[in-house]
Design an enzyme around this catalytic site. Structure first.
Site, mmCIF file in Angstrom:
data_model
loop_
_atom_site.group_PDB
_atom_site.id
_atom_site.type_symbol
_atom_site.label_atom_id
_atom_site.label_comp_id
_atom_site.label_asym_id
_atom_site.label_seq_id
_atom_site.Cartn_x
_atom_site.Cartn_y
_atom_site.Cartn_z
ATOM 1 C CG ASP A 159 -31.146 -22.702 7.631
ATOM 2 O OD1 ASP A 159 -31.152 -21.502 7.319
ATOM 3 O OD2 ASP A 159 -31.970 -23.516 7.205
ATOM 4 C CG HIS A 209 -36.986 -12.777 4.599
ATOM 5 N ND1 HIS A 209 -38.176 -13.174 5.168
ATOM 6 C CD2 HIS A 209 -36.695 -13.716 3.647
ATOM 7 C CE1 HIS A 209 -38.607 -14.282 4.577
ATOM 8 N NE2 HIS A 209 -37.720 -14.627 3.660
ATOM 9 C CB THR A 230 -2.916 -9.466 18.430
ATOM 10 O OG1 THR A 230 -2.348 -8.643 17.410
ATOM 11 C CG2 THR A 230 -2.576 -10.917 18.148
ATOM 12 C CB VAL A 231 -5.958 -6.456 14.762
ATOM 13 C CG1 VAL A 231 -7.018 -5.892 15.679
ATOM 14 C CG2 VAL A 231 -4.724 -5.575 14.756
ATOM 15 C CG ASN A 271 -4.388 -14.527 13.246
ATOM 16 O OD1 ASN A 271 -4.583 -15.011 14.365
ATOM 17 N ND2 ASN A 271 -4.596 -15.207 12.147
#
Length: 809
Positions: A166, A297, A526-527, A529
């Protein structure tokens, strides 16, 4: 994050003579197993006894075989499993004093005085009641002849971790399971929208999700036309407004409208709003073919995301430290995530604020309810309204803002472009699209871009604008001429280290070309980081999830073939982020990165560790290597070394993941991968090597100065930055530690470099490095919209034409 290396204390002796029990309660959530695993392994590492409590509070009441000792091996292969391995059950018995008395006896029999509870606010409230009554419960046990056990358990320490999809618990940025639930929802919405967009008929899709946070972030991530949440009922006459909006988008050429409805959504009169009601409204009033989907669910199912694994692990480490450091006077606490840090907050204060939200909604104080949910929730709500419901003004300004992508494509680039375009248009400015990066700016590949052009870009892969790695240096004169020709007043540059370096080149060129004296905004994408000054780069989360999923499958393949070690090479250039975090989330035995020097002795010790590991019931190993971690110790070298030294004990396999790290799970637009909540996945193009320059340059201590840019601690560069050289390891490490990603790559699993929290999560035989603090990596695009795009574009416009010679990023 607590440091296991407490000053003057041997971390392996901290828990000697102590016993810890861990249970999961309430609804299950992905990532709970990671929290259980971390609690068990850190507890065992400190010398404590650790017990599983199966079936939640019911197991605590029933005792017997429901409370079992936990071992190192018993939590192996738990990280990738959804739900909770030790079970969770609602328990009415625990709500009675008699039930709690039985639970207390079951704990004191085993000498357990430390309880770790993973669940929602109801479960944590029950734990606090249990702790409050503990002294009286012990007196009752003594009166019933249980004197010896009771006297040895004079007080009970309680620490909670919030496991709930949640994300409605106040005091924490994210709860365990929320990120994974968002992944499930986005997968479903992508599947539905792909079908609708390819159909010859027009669809309206109404998707019902469980909770407000999930609904709101899903709406942001998929660009929904409308979202209904209970905290903010729609204004009177919303039915006409909704139908008018759907008609407008339909007339603009959209084949699809998406409406997201949270469970419990209501109107101003308190009457429920449901998917079926909306379906009937749209069908009858507009005659549109409308489909309703209720997810239920399915949101709780599936493999946990990388973020939930890291979050659960970090919280488990902090929970154990909180229990071992607690005194009888220490109040019950809950481990929360605040920015990049795992923090301890008073449990009941957080529970009370969470309940206050419900009270505010019941009393009709919806604005207060939004604020009580927290700043992140409020920002998301305001941003959604801004991007979805506000229309561009008819009166235009004289300001032209151009947007371009630079470097390799990655997940979320198009979503960032969409947000920037729409924010600019809302401000009344003219937005220009530059194709093919700096090269396109030099070659006049510039055209206006409109509100509807970017309407469905959140779900498109790659870079719709096109992107290249070319830097602006050799095109500086052409770029300056085109900036003047098209009267460009500001630039939004979305990309990786090339974007960062290219913008710096343009700043340096201002002395020669005054046309370059325009405000510039860099959005890290960018992958790898590896852009300094930002917690996260767009695209890194999706790449991390892809690596983690691949590692899961590789490890699973070893289930049938025993005694096998896998050597995995990841992308990242000279930045070890992907290898480090993937190792953390996939449960690797070691991760070799550029930022932490290692040698042949370290490799030998790791091989010895794996040889010992093969003697246990866990007969598999996983080793990660960043692609540029060492020019001599290559993936082939490490593979050959492990293969030779492991002869007769284990065999090896190697896997170079390559470009699949830029393509996520699922199929999206143009067969480019779908994405995590970052939105969307990149196309199949090159990685993100760190740029290099010829010759070292002098760097001052004040070149990178911490700033206060929103939650993520954005940094502002006041000077010039030179990218690190291949052999400039100290600078690379300094930059990484300057980037706030919870100390960033704090040396994942490296022999003989210390013994922080992560050491306890790998193996007792392997001396490991430091715990890695990850940022809130949920949907990076949404975060960057809130923290970077919106305020920085507004900053540009507030500056008007005051061209300051500075670079914002």
């Amino acid at each position: 994050m607590a440091n296991i290396n407490t000053a003057g204390v041997d971390p392996t002796k901290m828990g000697v003579g102590r016993a810890i029990a861990v249970l999961t309660s309430g609804g299950d959530a992905q990532g709970m197993n990671a929290a259980v695993r971390a609690t068990v392994r850190v507890g065992l590492y400190t010398g404590a006894k650790v017990f599983f409590v199966h079936e939640g509070y019911q197991g605590l009441v029933d005792g017997g075989n429901h409370i079992r000792p936990a071992t190192w091996e018993s939590v192996s292969m738990m990280l990738q499993l959804g739900g909770t391995v030790i079970g969770s059950a609602r328990c009415k018995d625990f709500q009675t004093r008699e039930g709690r008395l039985k639970a207390a006896y079951n704990l004191v029999k085993l000498g357990v005085t430390n309880l770790c509870v993973i669940g929602g606010d109801g479960s944590l409230t029950g734990a606090n009641i249990f702790r409050t009554e503990w002294s009286d419960l012990l007196k009752d046990l003594i009166s019933k002849g249980k004197q010896s056990e009771a006297k040895a358990s004079s007080h009970l320490n309680i620490v909670g971790m919030v496991g709930s999809i949640d994300n409605d618990f106040c005091g924490t940025d994210m709860t365990i399971g929320t990120d994974s639930a968002l992944h499930r929802i986005i997968e479903v919405v992508d599947s539905i929208t792909t079908t609708a967009q390819r159909s010859q008929i027009y669809y309206n899709v109404c998707v019902s999700v469980c909770f407000s946070y999930l609904a709101l972030v899903t709406a942001l991530a998929c660009g929904a036309d409308w979202v209904f949440i209970p905290e903010m009922p729609p204004d009177d006459g919303w039915e006409d407004h909704l139908c008018r909006r759907l008609t407008e988008t339909r007339n603009a050429g959209s084949r699809l409208n998406v409406i997201i409805v949270a469970e419990g959504a209501i109107n101003k009169d308190g009457k429920p709003i449901t998917c079926d009601q909306l379906k009937d409204l749209v069908t009858k009033k507009l005659g549109f073919d409308t489909r309703a989907t209720i997810l239920g669910h399915v949101q709780r199912g599936g493999t946990p995301s990388a973020f939930d694994r890291v979050l659960g692990s970090r919280m488990g480490v902090e929970a154990v430290m909180a229990l071992l450091e607690a005194t009888p006077e220490t109040p019950a606490c809950v481990v929360s995530l605040s920015g990049n840090q795992a923090v301890r907050l008073p449990l009941m204060e957080c529970v009370q604020v969470t309940k206050d939200v419900t009270v505010a909604m019941t009393e009709g104080r919806f604005d207060d309810a939004i604020k009580l949910r927290g700043r992140s929730f409020e920002n998301n709500w305001n941003t959604y309204k801004l991007l979805a419901h506000v229309r561009p003004p008819e009166t235009k300004s004289n300001i032209n803002v151009a947007i371009l992508n630079v470097g390799a494509p990655c997940a979320g680039m198009n979503a960032a472009v969409r947000a920037a375009v729409r924010i600019g248009l809302i401000q009344g400015h003219n937005m220009l699209a530059i194709h093919d990066g700096f090269e396109g700016l030099a070659e006049e590949k510039i055209e206006p871009i409109t509100w509807n052009t970017v309407g469905d870009w959140t779900g498109k892969g790659g870079s719709e604008l096109g992107t290249k790695r070319v830097l602006p240096g050799k095109y500086m004169e052409e770029i300056s001429l085109n900036i003047a020709k098209y009267n460009i007043h500001a630039l939004v540059i979305i990309g990786g280290f090339e974007a960062f370096s290219g913008a710096l080149e343009m700043v340096q060129g201002r002395g020669k070309y005054e046309e370059l004296c325009v405000p510039m905004v860099i959005i890290p994408a960018t992958v790898s980081n590896n852009v300094p000054g930002s917690d996260f780069s767009i695209g890194a989360d999706t790449a991390l999830n892809t690596i983690t999923t691949t590692c899961d499958r590789i490890k699973q393949s070893a289930a049938g073939t025993k005694r096998r070690v896998f050597i995995i090479e990841t992308m990242g250039g000279y930045c070890g982020y992907l290898a480090t975090m993937a190792g953390f989330s996939a449960g690797a035995d070691a991760a070799y990165i550029y930022e932490e020097k290692f040698g042949i002795r370290d490799l030998e010790r790791n091989v010895e560790h794996l040889v010992e590991k093969m003697k246990t019931t866990v007969k598999r190993g996983l080793i990660l290597r960043n692609e540029n971690c060492n020019s001599n110790y290559t993936t082939d070298f490490i593979f050959n070394l492990y293969s030779e030294e492991g002869k007769g004990v284990f065999d090896c396999r190697k896997n170079v993941l390559g470009h699949m790290q830029q393509v996520g799970w699922g199929q999206g637009e143009n067969d480019e991968g779908a994405v995590s909540q970052e939105r969307p996945m990149s196309s199949d193009q090159g990685g993100e090597p760190q740029l290099q320059e010829e010759g070292p340059k002098t760097r001052g201590e004040d070149e990178i100065t911490p700033g206060t840019g929103g939650d993520s601690g954005v940094m502002v560069s006041r000077g010039l930055f030179t990218p690190p050289q291949q052999d400039d390891r100290p600078l690379a490490v300094a930059l990484l530690k300057n980037r706030v990603i919870g100390s960033m790559i704090s040396l994942y699993i490296r022999p003989s470099v210390g013994s922080d929290s992560l050491q306890a999560l790998t193996s007792p035989k392997l001396q490991a490095g430091h715990v890695v603090e990850d940022a809130s990596c949920w949907q990076l695009t949404v975060r960057l919209i809130n923290l970077l795009i919106v305020p920085l574009i507004k900053t540009i416009f507030d500056l008007r034409l005051n061209f300051a010679a500075c670079l914002w990023f």
